[in-house]
Design a protein around this motif. Structure first.
Motif, short mmCIF file in Angstrom:
data_model
loop_
_atom_site.label_atom_id
_atom_site.label_comp_id
_atom_site.label_asym_id
_atom_site.label_seq_id
_atom_site.Cartn_x
_atom_site.Cartn_y
_atom_site.Cartn_z
N GLU A 200 0.83 -1.20 0.00
CA GLU A 200 0.00 0.00 0.00
C GLU A 200 0.87 1.26 0.00
N MET A 203 2.17 1.68 -3.50
CA MET A 203 1.11 2.17 -4.39
C MET A 203 0.80 3.65 -4.13
N SER A 224 -5.49 6.55 -2.09
CA SER A 224 -4.40 5.60 -1.90
C SER A 224 -3.76 5.75 -0.53
N GLN A 430 -0.60 -1.51 -11.13
CA GLN A 430 -1.38 -2.74 -11.26
C GLN A 430 -0.61 -3.96 -10.75
N GLN A 433 -0.96 -3.91 -7.00
CA GLN A 433 -2.30 -4.36 -6.63
C GLN A 433 -2.43 -5.88 -6.75
#
Length: 484
Positions: A200, A203, A224, A430, A433
């Motif tokens: 996280e 990201m 985010s 991506q 994720q």
């Protein structure tokens, strides 16, 4: 001055007001961003450091519980008490022998007098010393079957206490492995959640870079950061849950006031293979055996109470030694001047109050009915637990299959996402994720595997209750501490 300032502000064009609104909006957004950036640091400051942490093997946990857990200690004491009750019941079949001694100075009031010493009348005109030694023997011949019923009840009490001890071991060991698995799940969850927090964070940083290059919106970046904060909060919650589960584990093994600490545990040992038999009544469960033995104890107590209606016949005997001396006590103690004995039967016939015996019989019969109720409850508990354990095992097996399929799909999606990123067909966001999703799927497989082992041990307990504790302890003794 005030009017001129207001007039000037009113005279400003709409473009100036629009610029002021933009400045205020940016100020509010920058404040939110500052709080969101500083929040992870604050959360990290209050997070619990779980290293270094001691290890607790299942074998050591079971050994500690065997010596210190309250219910096990109490059940063990009940077995010893029942065994002592059997010795007391055996004593009723043995003869009773007692020896008494009485040394006194006799002085007649007046010129002469007499006294009975050991069943012998002695007359004298002067004071003298005498010593009487008496041996009494008594042997019960018949008491309406009370002694035999008491002995049978004592034997059944021992059987009930031993079965109850096995049942307590099973219950305590079952609670221990449940708490043990809870701590194991917590520590695996924390490890996975740390990786999620890292993903996280990556990201959030990547989203911020995309925002700076106008490839993403500010709201996407703030979302985010919010997800990163939620992951940090979840990590702290998982650490607190591990502390609670660790204290529960320590309580289950006998700690009254467990310390606040984290510990590292291992997975459960592989359980024996158990196949589901046809539906049957599991009479060999120690809880049912203990309840059934208690019924027999109550029935023998009824027979013991009914013995109060019968007469009692005993064999009695007595032997007396008599020593007499006019001058000193030592001669009276050492010299035997006479002896006598008695021998015969003693018969005791109860007449009144018979109501006392009737009340004792009715109370014992009511206790029999109560024990039957306890037996039905024990049978229902064992049967319902057996069905619940099998249902939980089958559901956990299905969850394991779903978890494996989910993990396989997540791993394949991650590989494809990485290939697309290498081919410049997707971005790194991506990939992160997909990695986070794969971490969570791997965690689900690990947790489900732990729960499946627990369910297998619970099924083994349901089908083999007499050997569950012994097999679990034997399997756990092959574990090796992570600190070794």
């Amino acid at each position: 001055m005030n009017w001129n300032w207001q007039h000037t502000l009113t005279a400003a064009n709409h473009n100036s007001m629009s610029n002021i609104r933009k400045v205020l909006r940016r100020l509010v957004l920058s404040t939110i961003v500052a709080l969101s950036v500083s929040a992870p640091q604050a959360c990290a400051a209050v997070s619990v450091d779980i290293s270094p942490i001691p290890s607790l093997t299942l074998a050591r946990a079971l050994a500690i519980a065997t010596l210190h857990e309250g219910s096990i200690v109490s059940a063990t004491a009940n077995v010893r008490q029942a065994q002592s009750g059997k010795l007391a019941a055996i004593g009723t079949f043995l003869p009773s022998l007692s020896l008494s001694n009485q040394a006194q100075l006799y002085g007649p009031v007046g010129r002469e007098g007499n006294t009975f010493i050991a069943g012998t009348q002695v007359s004298a005109q002067h004071s003298f010393y005498y010593n009487s030694i008496t041996a009494n023997l008594s042997e019960n011949l018949f008491d309406g079957g009370k002694d035999l019923a008491d002995f049978k009840a004592a034997k059944e009490t021992i059987s009930s206490a031993k079965s109850s001890l096995i049942s307590v071991f099973n219950t305590t060991f079952g609670q221990i492995i449940q708490s043990y698995i809870a701590v194991a799940n917590d520590q695996q969850t924390i490890i996975a959640q740390r990786h999620v927090v890292h993903m996280e964070h990556q990201m959030a940083q990547l989203t911020y870079l995309r925002y700076q290059h106008s490839l993403s919106s500010r709201i996407a970046w703030l979302q985010s950061k919010q997800q990163e904060l939620q992951a940090e909060t979840q990590l702290i919650s998982d650490s607190q849950q591990q502390i609670k589960d660790a204290k529960t584990l320590l309580r289950s093994i006998g700690y009254r006031h467990p310390p606040v600490l984290l510990m590292r545990v291992e997975s459960l040992p592989p359980p024996p293979v158990v196949t589901k038999p046809s539906i049957k009544i599991n009479f060999n469960d120690p809880a049912i055996q203990s309840a059934r033995a208690q019924i027999r104890v109550a029935q023998e107590q009824v027979a013991e109470a009914k013995a109060g209606f019968w007469p009692q016949l005993s064999l009695v005997a007595q032997y007396n030694w008599l020593g007499v001396d006019l001058n000193k006590a030592s001669a009276a103690i050492l010299d035997t001047k006479g002896s006598n004995y008695t021998f015969g039967l003693s018969l005791s016939i109860p007449l009144l109050p018979a109501v006392t015996t009737v009340a004792a019989v009715q109370s014992a019969q009511a206790q029999v009915q109560s024990r039957f109720g306890a037996y039905d409850n024990a049978w229902a508990d064992v049967s319902s637990r057996r069905l619940a354990n099998w249902a939980n095992y089958e559901e956990t097996e299905q969850q394991m299959q779903l978890a494996l399929r989910t993990e396989h799909a997540a791993r394949e999606a991650l590989d494809l996402t990485i290939d697309r990123w290498k081919a410049r067909q997707s971005n790194r966001l991506q990939v992160y994720q997909a990695k986070s999703t794969h971490i969570q799927s791997v965690l689900a497989v690990a947790l489900t595997r732990n729960n499946l082992q627990l369910a297998q041990w619970e099924v083994f307990r349901a089908e083999h209750p007499l050997s569950f504790s012994r097999r679990l302890l034997s399997a756990a003794q092959h574990e090796i501490s992570v600190n070794r």
